[in-house]
Design an enzyme around this catalytic site. Structure first.
Site, PDB file in Angstrom:
ATOM      1  NE  ARG A 120       8.285  -1.577   9.445  1.00  0.00           N
ATOM      2  CZ  ARG A 120       7.093  -1.353   8.925  1.00  0.00           C
ATOM      3  NH1 ARG A 120       6.982  -0.821   7.726  1.00  0.00           N
ATOM      4  NH2 ARG A 120       5.997  -1.661   9.574  1.00  0.00           N
ATOM      5  NE  ARG A 156       7.799  -4.688   5.546  1.00  0.00           N
ATOM      6  CZ  ARG A 156       6.539  -4.281   5.800  1.00  0.00           C
ATOM      7  NH1 ARG A 156       5.788  -3.834   4.831  1.00  0.00           N
ATOM      8  NH2 ARG A 156       6.064  -4.326   7.020  1.00  0.00           N
ATOM      9  NE  ARG A 168       2.871  -5.268  11.122  1.00  0.00           N
ATOM     10  CZ  ARG A 168       4.163  -5.570  10.995  1.00  0.00           C
ATOM     11  NH1 ARG A 168       4.937  -5.625  12.053  1.00  0.00           N
ATOM     12  NH2 ARG A 168       4.681  -5.803   9.827  1.00  0.00           N
ATOM     13  CE  LYS A 211      -1.245  -0.649   4.791  1.00  0.00           C
ATOM     14  NZ  LYS A 211      -0.350   0.261   5.513  1.00  0.00           N
ATOM     15  NE  ARG A 267      -2.583  -0.556  10.736  1.00  0.00           N
ATOM     16  CZ  ARG A 267      -1.472  -0.130  10.197  1.00  0.00           C
ATOM     17  NH1 ARG A 267      -1.384   1.019   9.624  1.00  0.00           N
ATOM     18  NH2 ARG A 267      -0.421  -0.852  10.216  1.00  0.00           N
TER      19      ARG A 267
HETATM   20  P1  AMP Z   1       2.672   0.705   9.243  1.00  0.00           P
HETATM   21  O1  AMP Z   1       3.913   1.327   8.726  1.00  0.00           O
HETATM   22  O2  AMP Z   1       1.441   1.214   8.576  1.00  0.00           O
HETATM   23  O3  AMP Z   1       2.748  -0.802   9.268  1.00  0.00           O
HETATM   24  O4  AMP Z   1       2.522   1.165  10.785  1.00  0.00           O
HETATM   25  C1  AMP Z   1       3.517   0.846  11.735  1.00  0.00           C
HETATM   26  C2  AMP Z   1       2.942   0.908  13.139  1.00  0.00           C
HETATM   27  O5  AMP Z   1       2.446   2.248  13.423  1.00  0.00           O
HETATM   28  C3  AMP Z   1       1.746   0.006  13.408  1.00  0.00           C
HETATM   29  O6  AMP Z   1       2.126  -1.325  13.696  1.00  0.00           O
HETATM   30  C4  AMP Z   1       1.122   0.706  14.618  1.00  0.00           C
HETATM   31  O7  AMP Z   1       1.856   0.449  15.808  1.00  0.00           O
HETATM   32  C5  AMP Z   1       1.304   2.179  14.256  1.00  0.00           C
HETATM   33  N1  AMP Z   1       0.136   2.653  13.480  1.00  0.00           N
HETATM   34  C6  AMP Z   1       0.109   3.009  12.163  1.00  0.00           C
HETATM   35  N2  AMP Z   1      -1.126   3.392  11.788  1.00  0.00           N
HETATM   36  C7  AMP Z   1      -1.912   3.263  12.890  1.00  0.00           C
HETATM   37  C8  AMP Z   1      -3.303   3.485  13.155  1.00  0.00           C
HETATM   38  N3  AMP Z   1      -4.146   3.912  12.202  1.00  0.00           N
HETATM   39  N4  AMP Z   1      -3.756   3.255  14.405  1.00  0.00           N
HETATM   40  C9  AMP Z   1      -2.943   2.831  15.378  1.00  0.00           C
HETATM   41  N5  AMP Z   1      -1.634   2.581  15.201  1.00  0.00           N
HETATM   42  C10 AMP Z   1      -1.107   2.797  13.977  1.00  0.00           C
END
Ligand code: AMP
Length: 222
Positions: free
Chosen positions: A156, A123, A167, A14, A89
């Site tokens: 990461r 990754r 997740r 995404k 989310r």
């Molecule tokens: P991502 O890069 O989108 O995988 O986000 C990395 C981390 O940021 C996630 O595992 C959450 O801990 C936090 N995070 C990102 N977006 C959200 C959201 N909409 N609500 C809560 N936590 C978020």
């Protein structure tokens, strides 16, 4: 003005697809995970609050995340529109979003869990400049080193087996209902995310009625 949300499980591409759309249609790409990672990297107050939750692969508190998104959108630097990546989310975040903003479409990238595991565990990220790599399709020329700056490639912190399992579970129990809410409002376009980057981009644009990428653009982005 175009306003999109892009949703998809981790590893569905995404971020990549959002960046391609943002570059082509002058949209501001707002990636909530990137904003949180920035806070952690620069040791801000928010960074200290979210670090543990993030490295466990769990969702950060809704109120904090909603205020982060609200403040980001209130900058109004998105004259041509935005693409919101990683938000909402869960159902509460989706309800908050629908009450406060309108959106043209929700792009849903569909990817089976098995493929998510394969992609996510491959990754890597440059510790110096932040460039993304994937040992399956975007290997660095020199193992463990960034092609652009020579920095060390790292995993990461939240790309471990354990964090990934959390997740995936979170996604299905929390994010699926958010998607259902948008689906009920007939906003969702679903795209098969197992295809190549350029094929996915083309499918998104076809479904949104946007101009399709030219051959040249397709080559540079795949
Ligand atoms: P991502 O890069 O989108 O995988 O986000 C990395 C981390 O940021 C996630 O595992 C959450 O801990 C936090 N995070 C990102 N977006 C959200 C959201 N909409 N609500 C809560 N936590 C978020």
């Amino acid at each position: 003005m175009r306003k999109y949300v892009i949703m998809g499980i981790q590893g569905s591409g995404k971020g990549t697809q959002a960046k391609l759309l943002a570059a082509e249609f002058d949209l501001v790409h707002i990636a909530v995970g990137d904003i949180y990672r920035w806070h952690v990297q620069y040791h801000t107050k928010i960074g200290a609050q979210v670090r543990r939750t993030m490295s466990a692969g769990e969702l950060v508190d809704d109120a904090l995340t909603e205020s982060l998104v609200r403040e980001r959108l209130e900058l109004h630097d998105w004259n041509h529109g935005f693409i919101l990546d990683g938000f909402p989310r869960n159902l509460r975040q989706a309800q908050f979003f629908m009450e406060s903003y309108d959106v043209d479409a929700v792009i849903h990238l569909d990817l089976p869990d098995g493929e998510v595991r394969r992609r996510v565990l491959a990754r890597r990220l440059c510790a110096h400049c932040g460039m993304d790599y994937n040992l399956i399709e975007h290997r660095p020329a020199k193992e463990g080193r960034c092609d652009a700056c020579g920095g060390e490639l790292v995993t990461r912190e939240d790309d471990t087996e354990e964090a990934l399992a959390a997740r995936l579970a979170d996604y299905h129990t929390k994010t699926d209902p958010a998607l259902e809410l948008f689906r009920a409002k007939e906003l969702v376009v679903t795209v098969d995310a197992t295809a190549s980057k350029s094929a996915v981009q083309r499918a998104i644009r076809e479904q949104l009625g946007l101009p399709l990428p030219t051959k040249k653009a397709t080559r540079t982005t795949s």
